[in-house]
Design a protein around this motif. Structure first.
Motif, PDB file in Angstrom:
ATOM      1  N   SER A  60       0.828  -1.210   0.000  1.00  0.00           N
ATOM      2  CA  SER A  60       0.000   0.000   0.000  1.00  0.00           C
ATOM      3  C   SER A  60       0.864   1.263   0.000  1.00  0.00           C
ATOM      4  O   SER A  60       0.509   2.270  -0.626  1.00  0.00           O
ATOM      5  CB  SER A  60      -0.924   0.003   1.224  1.00  0.00           C
ATOM      6  OG  SER A  60      -1.760  -1.141   1.223  1.00  0.00           O
ATOM      7  N   GLY A  61       1.999   1.210   0.694  1.00  0.00           N
ATOM      8  CA  GLY A  61       2.873   2.375   0.725  1.00  0.00           C
ATOM      9  C   GLY A  61       3.416   2.749  -0.632  1.00  0.00           C
ATOM     10  O   GLY A  61       3.644   3.936  -0.925  1.00  0.00           O
ATOM     11  N   ARG A  62       3.616   1.752  -1.511  1.00  0.00           N
ATOM     12  CA  ARG A  62       4.112   2.046  -2.850  1.00  0.00           C
ATOM     13  C   ARG A  62       3.045   2.689  -3.726  1.00  0.00           C
ATOM     14  O   ARG A  62       3.364   3.371  -4.705  1.00  0.00           O
ATOM     15  CB  ARG A  62       4.605   0.759  -3.506  1.00  0.00           C
ATOM     16  CG  ARG A  62       5.771   0.106  -2.776  1.00  0.00           C
ATOM     17  CD  ARG A  62       6.243  -1.147  -3.490  1.00  0.00           C
ATOM     18  NE  ARG A  62       7.339  -1.796  -2.769  1.00  0.00           N
ATOM     19  CZ  ARG A  62       7.964  -2.888  -3.196  1.00  0.00           C
ATOM     20  NH1 ARG A  62       7.598  -3.456  -4.329  1.00  0.00           N
ATOM     21  NH2 ARG A  62       8.953  -3.404  -2.482  1.00  0.00           N
ATOM     22  N   ILE A  63       1.777   2.476  -3.398  1.00  0.00           N
ATOM     23  CA  ILE A  63       0.693   3.066  -4.181  1.00  0.00           C
ATOM     24  C   ILE A  63       0.408   4.495  -3.752  1.00  0.00           C
ATOM     25  O   ILE A  63      -0.119   5.305  -4.524  1.00  0.00           O
ATOM     26  CB  ILE A  63      -0.584   2.207  -4.040  1.00  0.00           C
ATOM     27  CG1 ILE A  63      -0.302   0.773  -4.500  1.00  0.00           C
ATOM     28  CG2 ILE A  63      -1.732   2.782  -4.839  1.00  0.00           C
ATOM     29  CD1 ILE A  63       0.037   0.659  -5.962  1.00  0.00           C
ATOM     30  N   VAL A  64       0.768   4.855  -2.512  1.00  0.00           N
ATOM     31  CA  VAL A  64       0.436   6.181  -1.979  1.00  0.00           C
ATOM     32  C   VAL A  64       1.141   7.271  -2.769  1.00  0.00           C
ATOM     33  O   VAL A  64       0.564   8.341  -3.038  1.00  0.00           O
ATOM     34  CB  VAL A  64       0.796   6.256  -0.488  1.00  0.00           C
ATOM     35  CG1 VAL A  64       0.684   7.681   0.031  1.00  0.00           C
ATOM     36  CG2 VAL A  64      -0.106   5.342   0.319  1.00  0.00           C
ATOM     37  N   VAL A  65       2.392   7.046  -3.185  1.00  0.00           N
ATOM     38  CA  VAL A  65       3.176   8.092  -3.848  1.00  0.00           C
ATOM     39  C   VAL A  65       2.511   8.575  -5.137  1.00  0.00           C
ATOM     40  O   VAL A  65       2.340   9.798  -5.336  1.00  0.00           O
ATOM     41  CB  VAL A  65       4.615   7.591  -4.097  1.00  0.00           C
ATOM     42  CG1 VAL A  65       5.400   8.638  -4.886  1.00  0.00           C
ATOM     43  CG2 VAL A  65       5.315   7.297  -2.784  1.00  0.00           C
ATOM     44  N   PRO A  66       2.109   7.693  -6.076  1.00  0.00           N
ATOM     45  CA  PRO A  66       1.405   8.209  -7.270  1.00  0.00           C
ATOM     46  C   PRO A  66       0.116   8.948  -6.935  1.00  0.00           C
ATOM     47  O   PRO A  66      -0.253   9.914  -7.622  1.00  0.00           O
ATOM     48  CB  PRO A  66       1.126   6.939  -8.089  1.00  0.00           C
ATOM     49  CG  PRO A  66       2.102   5.939  -7.615  1.00  0.00           C
ATOM     50  CD  PRO A  66       2.321   6.238  -6.179  1.00  0.00           C
ATOM     51  N   VAL A  67      -0.580   8.502  -5.894  1.00  0.00           N
ATOM     52  CA  VAL A  67      -1.842   9.147  -5.522  1.00  0.00           C
ATOM     53  C   VAL A  67      -1.603  10.582  -5.032  1.00  0.00           C
ATOM     54  O   VAL A  67      -2.312  11.519  -5.442  1.00  0.00           O
ATOM     55  CB  VAL A  67      -2.564   8.317  -4.449  1.00  0.00           C
ATOM     56  CG1 VAL A  67      -3.797   9.057  -3.935  1.00  0.00           C
ATOM     57  CG2 VAL A  67      -2.971   6.960  -5.009  1.00  0.00           C
ATOM     58  N   VAL A  68      -0.594  10.775  -4.182  1.00  0.00           N
ATOM     59  CA  VAL A  68      -0.344  12.126  -3.669  1.00  0.00           C
ATOM     60  C   VAL A  68       0.192  13.034  -4.777  1.00  0.00           C
ATOM     61  O   VAL A  68      -0.092  14.239  -4.799  1.00  0.00           O
ATOM     62  CB  VAL A  68       0.634  12.086  -2.473  1.00  0.00           C
ATOM     63  CG1 VAL A  68       0.031  11.326  -1.306  1.00  0.00           C
ATOM     64  CG2 VAL A  68       1.974  11.484  -2.859  1.00  0.00           C
ATOM     65  N   ILE A  69       0.944  12.474  -5.714  1.00  0.00           N
ATOM     66  CA  ILE A  69       1.405  13.288  -6.847  1.00  0.00           C
ATOM     67  C   ILE A  69       0.211  13.754  -7.680  1.00  0.00           C
ATOM     68  O   ILE A  69       0.151  14.911  -8.134  1.00  0.00           O
ATOM     69  CB  ILE A  69       2.399  12.483  -7.700  1.00  0.00           C
ATOM     70  CG1 ILE A  69       3.699  12.259  -6.919  1.00  0.00           C
ATOM     71  CG2 ILE A  69       2.692  13.203  -9.014  1.00  0.00           C
ATOM     72  CD1 ILE A  69       4.703  11.381  -7.643  1.00  0.00           C
ATOM     73  N   ARG A  70      -0.758  12.858  -7.883  1.00  0.00           N
ATOM     74  CA  ARG A  70      -1.955  13.238  -8.639  1.00  0.00           C
ATOM     75  C   ARG A  70      -2.712  14.358  -7.931  1.00  0.00           C
ATOM     76  O   ARG A  70      -3.175  15.318  -8.568  1.00  0.00           O
ATOM     77  CB  ARG A  70      -2.861  12.024  -8.809  1.00  0.00           C
ATOM     78  CG  ARG A  70      -4.162  12.337  -9.539  1.00  0.00           C
ATOM     79  CD  ARG A  70      -5.075  11.130  -9.546  1.00  0.00           C
ATOM     80  NE  ARG A  70      -6.318  11.434 -10.246  1.00  0.00           N
ATOM     81  CZ  ARG A  70      -7.354  12.065  -9.714  1.00  0.00           C
ATOM     82  NH1 ARG A  70      -7.281  12.478  -8.458  1.00  0.00           N
ATOM     83  NH2 ARG A  70      -8.447  12.292 -10.428  1.00  0.00           N
ATOM     84  N   HIS A  71      -2.837  14.253  -6.623  1.00  0.00           N
ATOM     85  CA  HIS A  71      -3.525  15.300  -5.877  1.00  0.00           C
ATOM     86  C   HIS A  71      -2.782  16.628  -5.967  1.00  0.00           C
ATOM     87  O   HIS A  71      -3.411  17.704  -6.063  1.00  0.00           O
ATOM     88  CB  HIS A  71      -3.695  14.888  -4.417  1.00  0.00           C
ATOM     89  CG  HIS A  71      -4.841  13.950  -4.184  1.00  0.00           C
ATOM     90  ND1 HIS A  71      -6.157  14.330  -4.292  1.00  0.00           N
ATOM     91  CD2 HIS A  71      -4.866  12.629  -3.854  1.00  0.00           C
ATOM     92  CE1 HIS A  71      -6.959  13.303  -4.035  1.00  0.00           C
ATOM     93  NE2 HIS A  71      -6.184  12.245  -3.769  1.00  0.00           N
ATOM     94  N   ALA A  72      -1.460  16.585  -5.954  1.00  0.00           N
ATOM     95  CA  ALA A  72      -0.686  17.820  -6.069  1.00  0.00           C
ATOM     96  C   ALA A  72      -0.890  18.466  -7.439  1.00  0.00           C
ATOM     97  O   ALA A  72      -1.015  19.695  -7.553  1.00  0.00           O
ATOM     98  CB  ALA A  72       0.795  17.528  -5.834  1.00  0.00           C
ATOM     99  N   ILE A  73      -0.944  17.649  -8.481  1.00  0.00           N
ATOM    100  CA  ILE A  73      -1.171  18.189  -9.829  1.00  0.00           C
ATOM    101  C   ILE A  73      -2.583  18.754  -9.956  1.00  0.00           C
ATOM    102  O   ILE A  73      -2.803  19.834 -10.524  1.00  0.00           O
ATOM    103  CB  ILE A  73      -0.911  17.099 -10.876  1.00  0.00           C
ATOM    104  CG1 ILE A  73       0.572  16.699 -10.854  1.00  0.00           C
ATOM    105  CG2 ILE A  73      -1.307  17.586 -12.268  1.00  0.00           C
ATOM    106  CD1 ILE A  73       0.898  15.545 -11.771  1.00  0.00           C
ATOM    107  N   ASP A  74      -3.569  18.024  -9.414  1.00  0.00           N
ATOM    108  CA  ASP A  74      -4.951  18.507  -9.483  1.00  0.00           C
ATOM    109  C   ASP A  74      -5.146  19.803  -8.699  1.00  0.00           C
ATOM    110  O   ASP A  74      -6.022  20.625  -9.030  1.00  0.00           O
ATOM    111  CB  ASP A  74      -5.910  17.447  -8.952  1.00  0.00           C
ATOM    112  CG  ASP A  74      -5.988  16.234  -9.862  1.00  0.00           C
ATOM    113  OD1 ASP A  74      -5.551  16.355 -11.035  1.00  0.00           O
ATOM    114  OD2 ASP A  74      -6.454  15.167  -9.415  1.00  0.00           O
ATOM    115  N   ALA A  75      -4.350  19.998  -7.661  1.00  0.00           N
ATOM    116  CA  ALA A  75      -4.474  21.213  -6.853  1.00  0.00           C
ATOM    117  C   ALA A  75      -3.812  22.430  -7.486  1.00  0.00           C
ATOM    118  O   ALA A  75      -3.855  23.526  -6.916  1.00  0.00           O
ATOM    119  CB  ALA A  75      -3.885  20.979  -5.460  1.00  0.00           C
TER     120      ALA A  75
END
Length: 271
Positions: free
Chosen positions: A44-59
């Motif tokens: 799960s920790g390896r999946i968190v990084v792409p998710v937070v990057i997506r949120h940063a781009i969307d913001a």
């Protein structure tokens, strides 16, 4: 080795072999649930990084969004790394304890065999089963098995996240990987047959080496050293050729995986 519960028959599948091996070595079950929980956390920790990057781009890639993404990603990487270290440590200890039991049972089984049975078997075959086969199991439990476990959990978590964000794109990914899964299954059978041939050649090589060492006095007495050297060289060459043939379908499967990954990425961009 049929009494040990893991016969080497051609119909023995990978999952069936793993299940029977677990029955023979109960040490693997000690603390298994904690190990699985650590594996889930690591995946799960390896999946968190792409998710937070997506949120940063969307913001809008603002300073606050990037700072928040970097902080969450750093914590996720640290937690995943710690869980992965703890999981590997537990797996190595459990696998070595299980392999110690397996070695003891294997040697005890060989000593229980009758003299007639031992006379029909080549010494190299028995040595290969008790040495190289056990080493292969050790490599699987400490590296390949860990990769398989983490990859399966990572795929499961990623699939859930994809369906959460966009189920049409998730279906596109699954449809693209479905033919690849069938092809990988066929390639796996070829790899299994190729490595079965490698095991046979290794047993023959051990037999030739054992006969050459134990019969060194006879070889010198009859002056057949060159003939013995040719036999040893031929057996070593047969092992090398068998290993090369086994690596070809394995390399092809990796190439197909990378190709399908590129096709999936292009398909998602187009969609």
């Amino acid at each position: 080795m049929s009494r040990l519960g893991v016969p080497p028959g051609p119909g023995q599948g990978a999952w069936r072999t793993i299940r029977r091996g677990l029955r023979v070595t109960p040490e693997i079950y000690r603390g298994l649930w904690l190990t699985l929980l650590l594996a889930v956390a690591a995946a799960s920790g390896r999946i968190v990084v792409p998710v937070v990057i997506r949120h940063a781009i969307d913001a809008g890639v603002t300073v606050d969004a990037v700072t928040h993404a970097v902080g969450v990603g750093a914590v996720a990487v640290f937690v995943a790394g710690t869980c992965s270290w703890a999981m590997n440590r537990r797996l190595v200890r459990a696998s070595e304890a299980a392999l110690a039991t397996l070695r003891a049972k294997a040697f005890a089984h060989v000593h229980r065999l009758s003299a007639l049975t031992l006379g029909r078997e080549r010494t190299g075959s028995l040595v290969a089963r008790l040495t190289s086969d056990v080493d292969t199991i050790s490599q699987f439990t400490q590296s390949g098995g860990v990769t398989l476990l983490i990859s399966l959990l990572q795929v499961a978590v990623a699939t859930v996240i994809m369906f959460t964000y966009s189920w049409p794109l998730a279906l596109v990914v699954l449809l693209c990987f479905f033919p690849a899964a069938i092809g990988m299954r066929l390639a796996q059978r070829r790899v299994a047959l190729a490595y079965r041939a490698v095991r046979v050649r290794v047993g023959e090589m051990y037999g030739v080496l054992g006969e050459t060492v134990t019969g060194a006095d006879v070889v010198r007495s009859y002056g057949i050293a060159e003939h013995s050297q040719r036999r040893v060289a031929a057996s070593v060459g047969a092992v090398r050729d068998a290993q090369i043939r086994a690596l070809r379908p394995l390399s092809a499967s990796f190439s197909v995986g990378e190709l399908v990954g590129g096709i999936v990425t292009a398909s998602l961009v187009v969609m």
